[in-house]
Design a protein around this motif. Structure first.
Motif, PDB file in Angstrom:
ATOM      1  N   THR A  40       0.826  -1.205   0.000  1.00 56.32           N
ATOM      2  CA  THR A  40       0.000   0.000   0.000  1.00 56.32           C
ATOM      3  C   THR A  40       0.862   1.259   0.000  1.00 56.32           C
ATOM      4  O   THR A  40       0.541   2.251  -0.673  1.00 56.32           O
ATOM      5  N   CYS A  71     -11.130   1.447   0.921  1.00 57.40           N
ATOM      6  CA  CYS A  71     -11.130   0.856   2.262  1.00 57.40           C
ATOM      7  C   CYS A  71     -11.648  -0.575   2.216  1.00 57.40           C
ATOM      8  O   CYS A  71     -11.102  -1.475   2.858  1.00 57.40           O
ATOM      9  N   MET A  72     -12.709  -0.801   1.427  1.00 59.42           N
ATOM     10  CA  MET A  72     -13.332  -2.117   1.369  1.00 59.42           C
ATOM     11  C   MET A  72     -12.445  -3.142   0.673  1.00 59.42           C
ATOM     12  O   MET A  72     -12.375  -4.307   1.082  1.00 59.42           O
ATOM     13  N   ILE A  74      -9.314  -3.614   0.602  1.00 61.32           N
ATOM     14  CA  ILE A  74      -8.153  -4.137   1.321  1.00 61.32           C
ATOM     15  C   ILE A  74      -8.489  -5.441   2.040  1.00 61.32           C
ATOM     16  O   ILE A  74      -7.616  -6.304   2.235  1.00 61.32           O
ATOM     17  N   PHE A  75      -9.746  -5.647   2.420  1.00 67.55           N
ATOM     18  CA  PHE A  75     -10.104  -6.834   3.207  1.00 67.55           C
ATOM     19  C   PHE A  75     -10.004  -8.132   2.403  1.00 67.55           C
ATOM     20  O   PHE A  75      -9.457  -9.121   2.914  1.00 67.55           O
ATOM     21  N   GLY A 198      -7.963   5.700  -0.051  1.00 64.30           N
ATOM     22  CA  GLY A 198      -8.791   4.956   0.886  1.00 64.30           C
ATOM     23  C   GLY A 198      -8.075   3.735   1.437  1.00 64.30           C
ATOM     24  O   GLY A 198      -8.171   3.424   2.632  1.00 64.30           O
ATOM     25  N   THR A 199      -7.328   3.047   0.570  1.00 69.55           N
ATOM     26  CA  THR A 199      -6.543   1.896   1.011  1.00 69.55           C
ATOM     27  C   THR A 199      -5.489   2.313   2.031  1.00 69.55           C
ATOM     28  O   THR A 199      -5.258   1.626   3.036  1.00 69.55           O
ATOM     29  N   ILE A 201      -5.647   4.843   4.059  1.00 69.47           N
ATOM     30  CA  ILE A 201      -6.323   5.181   5.317  1.00 69.47           C
ATOM     31  C   ILE A 201      -6.549   3.923   6.166  1.00 69.47           C
ATOM     32  O   ILE A 201      -6.372   3.939   7.391  1.00 69.47           O
ATOM     33  N   VAL A 202      -6.904   2.820   5.520  1.00 71.25           N
ATOM     34  CA  VAL A 202      -7.190   1.584   6.256  1.00 71.25           C
ATOM     35  C   VAL A 202      -5.937   0.988   6.876  1.00 71.25           C
ATOM     36  O   VAL A 202      -5.959   0.497   8.012  1.00 71.25           O
ATOM     37  N   ILE A 203      -4.816   1.014   6.140  1.00 72.56           N
ATOM     38  CA  ILE A 203      -3.621   0.331   6.659  1.00 72.56           C
ATOM     39  C   ILE A 203      -2.854   1.157   7.696  1.00 72.56           C
ATOM     40  O   ILE A 203      -2.031   0.606   8.437  1.00 72.56           O
TER      41      ILE A 203
END
Length: 312
Positions: A40, A71-72, A74-75, A198-199, A201-203
């Motif tokens: 990322t 964000c979604m 990445i899962f 967004g990715t 932000i999640v990590i």
């Protein structure tokens, strides 16, 4: 058939990225979470040229939705990397590409897409090819003298990593179905930039964990080869994402996703080519190349080619 060319090119680049993922996970780290964080961070480098040459702006609510998409997405990646650590990259690619089945059902409900019999047959052949490639001979049996062991010996069983893909298929199908809708109101470059952010932000919260920070430091500290391979992987991933985004924007979400089923075949071809040109690197993939495995992959190759012909 512009969508078909774009989807095919995207699949080629994704195949190369998958092989590099396997090499890095097998030789540079056993911490898939730290590896995703490194991916990322490197990914953000590739939004710089987009910011320089494309017109990127913030729109409401499109940009926020794209951030949510990043964000979604990445899962499912966590499930994918776990599977890649445990299984051959060709089999993981095969299992990964089952999600078009869920997209097909969703596109009928949400977009009213209707496919002719030839395209449906092609899609079925693509899925069949991935299942052929994902099957493997039964593992070692503890009591080989047992009557039941003799009965079970040689029975074909699906890869155990399929359990990791249950959530992956559903989340990925939702992602691409929603993507098709969003691309009606946002161009591909804006979507890529905002979803990449967004990715990131999640990590970022993951970096608060000492084990993750140590894992990231270890990966980047392994020298120019590891860093260069990681940058190359993300370059291929970037190209795959861009070509796929443009394909989804102009083509049927079901058919574009079906072309992605060619990825396992391309992965096998790439591994075999690597085995000739760089056998030492190929050995690091832990890919089975015995006669039985190659025959299985060859059958899958033919089935997928027929499917691509029908879809096209």
């Amino acid at each position: 058939m512009d969508w078909l060319i774009l989807a095919f090119l995207g699949t080629i680049f994704f195949s190369g990225a998958g092989v590099l993922d396997k090499l890095l996970l097998s030789n540079c780290t056993n911490d898939s979470t730290a590896y995703i964080v490194c991916q990322t961070l490197i990914q953000q480098l590739f939004i710089i040229p987009v910011l320089l040459f494309a017109e990127i702006d913030f729109t409401y609510p499109g940009s926020l939705i794209a951030l949510l998409f990043g964000c979604m997405q990445i899962f499912p990646t966590f499930f994918y990397m776990k599977a890649l650590q445990a299984e051959e990259v060709s089999k993981v690619s095969a299992l990964e590409c089952v999600y078009p089945v869920f997209i097909f059902m969703g596109s009928i409900i949400l977009f009213g897409e209707m496919l002719d019999l030839k395209c449906c047959a092609g899609g079925a052949m693509l899925i069949l090819g991935t299942f052929i490639l994902s099957y493997k001979r039964g593992g070692s049996l503890h009591n080989t003298d047992s009557r039941y062991a003799k009965m079970l010996k040689g029975i074909t069983s699906v890869s155990p990593t399929i359990k990791l893909f249950m959530a992956y298929w559903i989340l990925t199908a939702i992602y691409y179905l929603a993507l098709k809708y969003l691309l009606n109101s946002m161009d591909e470059w804006n979507f890529h930039v905002w979803s990449s952010i967004g990715t990131l932000i999640v990590i970022m919260p993951l970096m608060s964990r000492q084990s993750v920070r140590t894992g990231v430091k270890n990966i980047f500290g392994q020298g120019s080869f590891a860093v260069g391979a990681l940058i190359s992987e993300e370059a291929l991933q970037f190209l795959g994402q861009i070509f796929s985004l443009f394909a989804y924007a102009i083509g049927s979400v079901t058919l574009v996703s079906s072309v992605g089923a060619l990825q396992p075949v391309l992965t096998v071809i790439l591994i075999m080519t690597l085995g000739v040109l760089a056998p030492k690197l190929a050995r690091g993939l832990n890919e089975r190349t015995d006669r039985e495995s190659l025959a299985q992959k060859g059958v899958a190759f033919l089935v997928v080619l027929i499917g691509i012909y029908f879809v096209g």
